[in-house]
Design an enzyme around this catalytic site. Sequence first.
Site, PDB file in Angstrom:
ATOM      1  N   VAL A   1       2.030   1.768  -4.568  1.00 25.92           N
ATOM      2  CA  VAL A   1       3.192   1.634  -4.012  1.00 25.92           C
ATOM      3  C   VAL A   1       2.838   0.106  -2.899  1.00 25.92           C
ATOM      4  O   VAL A   1       2.092   0.262  -2.202  1.00 25.92           O
ATOM      5  CB  VAL A   1       3.625   2.567  -2.963  1.00 25.92           C
ATOM      6  CG1 VAL A   1       4.647   2.464  -1.972  1.00 25.92           C
ATOM      7  CG2 VAL A   1       3.840   3.796  -3.657  1.00 25.92           C
TER       8      VAL A   1
ATOM      9  N   GLY B   1      -0.148  -1.772   1.066  1.00 31.40           N
ATOM     10  CA  GLY B   1       0.261  -1.381  -0.404  1.00 31.40           C
ATOM     11  C   GLY B   1      -0.863  -0.408  -0.590  1.00 31.40           C
ATOM     12  O   GLY B   1      -2.136  -0.188   0.379  1.00 31.40           O
ATOM     13  N   LYS B   2      -1.032   0.437  -1.726  1.00 29.55           N
ATOM     14  CA  LYS B   2      -2.027   1.265  -1.886  1.00 29.55           C
ATOM     15  C   LYS B   2      -1.623   1.821  -3.395  1.00 29.55           C
ATOM     16  O   LYS B   2      -0.672   1.514  -4.143  1.00 29.55           O
ATOM     17  CB  LYS B   2      -1.646   2.917  -1.024  1.00 29.55           C
ATOM     18  CG  LYS B   2      -2.699   3.684  -0.952  1.00 29.55           C
ATOM     19  CD  LYS B   2      -3.673   3.275   0.104  1.00 29.55           C
ATOM     20  CE  LYS B   2      -5.055   3.953  -0.005  1.00 29.55           C
ATOM     21  NZ  LYS B   2      -5.964   3.583   1.160  1.00 29.55           N
ATOM     22  N   ALA B   3      -2.700   2.249  -4.046  1.00 27.19           N
ATOM     23  CA  ALA B   3      -2.688   2.766  -5.430  1.00 27.19           C
ATOM     24  C   ALA B   3      -3.462   4.032  -5.529  1.00 27.19           C
ATOM     25  O   ALA B   3      -4.425   4.284  -4.657  1.00 27.19           O
ATOM     26  CB  ALA B   3      -3.112   1.613  -6.345  1.00 27.19           C
TER      27      ALA B   3
END
Length: 369
Positions: A30, A75-77
């Site tokens: 995201v 952001g992040k995963a």
Amino acid sequence: MIPGFEGDKFGPEKIVQIRKPAIGLEAAVVIDNCATGPSIGGIRMAPDVTLEECARLARAMTWKNAAAGLPHGGGKAVIKADPSMPDTEKAQLIRSFAQSIASLEDYIPGPDMGTNEIAMAWIIDEIGRAVGLPAVMGGIPLDEIGVTGYGLKRAIEAAEPFSGIPINGARLSIQGFGAVGKHAARFLAQDNAILVAASDSSGTISNTLGLDVEALCRLKEAGGKFCDLADADVSKGPPEEAIIADCDILIPAARPDVINARNESAIRAKMIVEGANIPATLETEIALSKLGVLIIPDFIANAGGVICASVEYHGGTENQAISVVGDKIARNVRTVLERAQAASIIPREAAAELAHERVEQAMSIRRFG
Ligand code: NAD
């Protein structure tokens, strides 16, 4: 759009779900908001991660990076897998994940729970973009040099005009003696703070005359536990005792929500500097602030790690990282506490306002927000 997470004018900008059933890869990225620059955020690997968690963490990174004044968005995963799998399988998953995000140039991956510098090395090998790398690949070993703990010390120093507590002679309690807690203890002891209590997951040790910080660091670095410490001058208790220790400054540096309605009336610290992420519930943070406890919120105080990652990404050295962390955190603490005082709001609210304003300002300059 994402069950459990409502988008708004800030984001998310991109939601990417990745599946490669043949090798068991199930992941998501995201990218929340890139107005201040390409997003930086960790990759979390755990069997129970969700898209909602990913979106929430990406949003938290938007505010944290903006509050830290970094040229990066949030952001992040997440990768849904057990991080304890054998390295060969893990490398396959991470390398395949990296290939899947190659074109997402506005997301710069970093380490988070379940991933480490080796995982970041696999990613940079695949796509040439990651932070938190091994030193041999230009990485800055942030947990080794204790950059987040150093940031906490600079936060305490910058807060002195508001707290009236100089580091010299301050009585300190630290909950959690890992990468963040032990380095904070070390840096503060160098300036004559007195560590009166400290805990790890095995228990709390305390001594009103002061614990030997270097000896405790050696014990932890050798894999020891506080409950096994043999020292007649040291009292021992359960892990939670560090939270309610009689001290001037409390640094929670372990788990979320440990300062809560159950223990808030027993807290004796005059100041709390949040080394861990979300160590206090919001209700308790508000209640303690009303009682005059000065609380430096997590995303201002513990931003040393992400500031260091940003310096690494832009080609900076270890010394530059330490200097940038100190300067940025000191400046942000002053700004946040001045705003909080002027508007009679809690520091967390002032910090959130500051981050929102920075993102909004950057969005107003961008053509499409
Ligand atoms: P770590 O794993 O190195 O250390 C955690 C420490 O907490 C250990 O000493 C462990 O024994 C102790 N602990 C665990 N449960 C406990 C309990 N119930 N009571 C007392 N002690 C307990 O982790 P870390 O890297 O030091 O991170 C600590 C916290 O700070 C986490 O919330 C992390 O997300 C946050 N944080 C870390 C960094 C960083 O640079 N490492 C940056 C920002 C935020």
